[in-house]
Design an enzyme around this catalytic site. Structure first.
Site, mmCIF file in Angstrom:
data_model
loop_
_atom_site.group_PDB
_atom_site.id
_atom_site.type_symbol
_atom_site.label_atom_id
_atom_site.label_comp_id
_atom_site.label_asym_id
_atom_site.label_seq_id
_atom_site.Cartn_x
_atom_site.Cartn_y
_atom_site.Cartn_z
ATOM 1 N N SER A 1 -19.763 22.494 6.938
ATOM 2 C CA SER A 1 -20.576 22.113 5.775
ATOM 3 C C SER A 1 -19.697 21.896 4.540
ATOM 4 O O SER A 1 -19.974 21.000 3.727
ATOM 5 C CB SER A 1 -21.677 23.144 5.502
ATOM 6 N N ASN B 1 -7.217 26.262 0.776
ATOM 7 C CA ASN B 1 -8.226 26.900 1.623
ATOM 8 C C ASN B 1 -9.381 27.357 0.748
ATOM 9 O O ASN B 1 -9.187 27.660 -0.429
ATOM 10 C CB ASN B 1 -7.603 28.124 2.318
ATOM 11 N N HIS C 1 -12.242 30.367 0.507
ATOM 12 C CA HIS C 1 -12.472 31.721 1.024
ATOM 13 C C HIS C 1 -13.695 32.309 0.309
ATOM 14 O O HIS C 1 -13.807 32.217 -0.913
ATOM 15 C CB HIS C 1 -11.235 32.587 0.755
ATOM 16 N N SER D 1 -13.413 31.405 -3.627
ATOM 17 C CA SER D 1 -12.139 31.010 -4.242
ATOM 18 C C SER D 1 -11.532 29.866 -3.440
ATOM 19 O O SER D 1 -11.582 29.883 -2.209
ATOM 20 C CB SER D 1 -11.132 32.171 -4.198
ATOM 21 N N ASP E 1 -4.910 34.609 2.832
ATOM 22 C CA ASP E 1 -5.768 34.621 1.633
ATOM 23 C C ASP E 1 -5.050 35.180 0.398
ATOM 24 O O ASP E 1 -5.681 35.749 -0.498
ATOM 25 C CB ASP E 1 -7.068 35.426 1.896
HETATM 26 C C1 GRF Z 1 -17.243 29.230 4.713
HETATM 27 O O1 GRF Z 1 -17.968 30.309 4.221
HETATM 28 C C2 GRF Z 1 -15.790 29.332 4.300
HETATM 29 O O2 GRF Z 1 -15.609 29.910 3.053
HETATM 30 C C3 GRF Z 1 -15.246 30.245 5.367
HETATM 31 O O3 GRF Z 1 -15.883 29.838 6.548
HETATM 32 C C4 GRF Z 1 -17.154 29.251 6.237
HETATM 33 C C5 GRF Z 1 -17.143 27.884 6.840
HETATM 34 O O4 GRF Z 1 -18.370 27.219 6.736
HETATM 35 N N1 GRF Z 1 -13.792 30.173 5.385
HETATM 36 P P1 GRF Z 1 -18.446 25.647 7.003
HETATM 37 O O5 GRF Z 1 -17.820 25.397 8.380
HETATM 38 O O6 GRF Z 1 -17.707 24.953 5.929
HETATM 39 O O7 GRF Z 1 -19.915 25.323 7.019
#
Ligand code: GRF
Length: 197
Positions: A15, A109, A111, A138, A147
């Protein structure tokens, strides 16, 4: 305006990736997605990428004997597409120092916590257990420590009474979707303004 060639690495739903693709459809967005790579063949996000007209490629980590061999295959695909910046978007593999150094200062990235709080997993449960009034997300530069890299941008959301890790994760995810395109644009500007080496 320079549009940096963007590679997005995913493992699942995608997403956040979708938000980056949506933002990139604006001609003045400073990144142009050229490849979406997944370490899982069944990642939903691969189909979403194709629907957006971006090449989606699976490089299943399970097909490789070592982490390094997997990363060499990923790196080869990224180089073949002329990638200049990588956005990790729900990519669930820890990267080796070799890959991180290769893409140093060109890989970001997202997080789901207010780093430096709660690196790693189960961030929402940890925020609730700690009684935090605020949670968030973040976008940071990727460095060798998981991270740990410098934060580019953050977004905050309230932790509400009665929140479960799931309800909080839903609220944080909405903030992620708003944050990631903005932070990617900022990272692209930082890279483009660096003096050439
Ligand atoms: C998100 O919450 C991201 O922060 C974490 O994994 C999840 C991934 O969701 N690292 P999506 O695949 O982007 O829907």
């Amino acid at each position: 305006m320079t549009r940096l060639r963007l590679g997005i690495l995913i493992s699942g739903r995608g997403s956040n990736m979708q938000r980056l693709l949506d933002a990139s459809s604006e001609p003045d967005f400073p990144a142009k997605p050229v490849i979406v790579l997944s370490n899982r063949i069944d990642a939903e996000g691969l189909e979403t990428a194709k629907a957006h007209g971006v090449e989606g490629m699976a490089v299943p980590h399970a097909n490789f004997e070592t982490r390094e061999a997997f990363e060499h295959a990923v790196d080869t695909a990224l180089q073949a597409h002329g990638v200049e910046i990588i956005a990790l978007a729900g990519f669930m593999r820890v990267l080796t120092p070799w890959f991180v150094r290769r893409w140093q200062s060109r890989m970001i990235n997202i997080h789901p916590s207010l780093l430096p709080k709660y690196p790693g997993l189960k961030t929402h449960a940890r925020a609730i257990e700690a009684g935090d009034a605020e949670a968030g997300c973040s976008v940071h530069w990727v460095t060798e420590g998981v991270d740990e890299g410098g934060v580019i941008e953050q977004a905050r959301v309230p932790v509400k009474a009665g929140d479960t890790p799931e309800t909080l994760a839903d609220r944080v995810l909405l903030a992620e979707h708003e944050l990631y395109p903005r932070a990617l644009a900022k990272a692209c500007r930082i890279i483009s303004e660096r003096p050439a080496r």
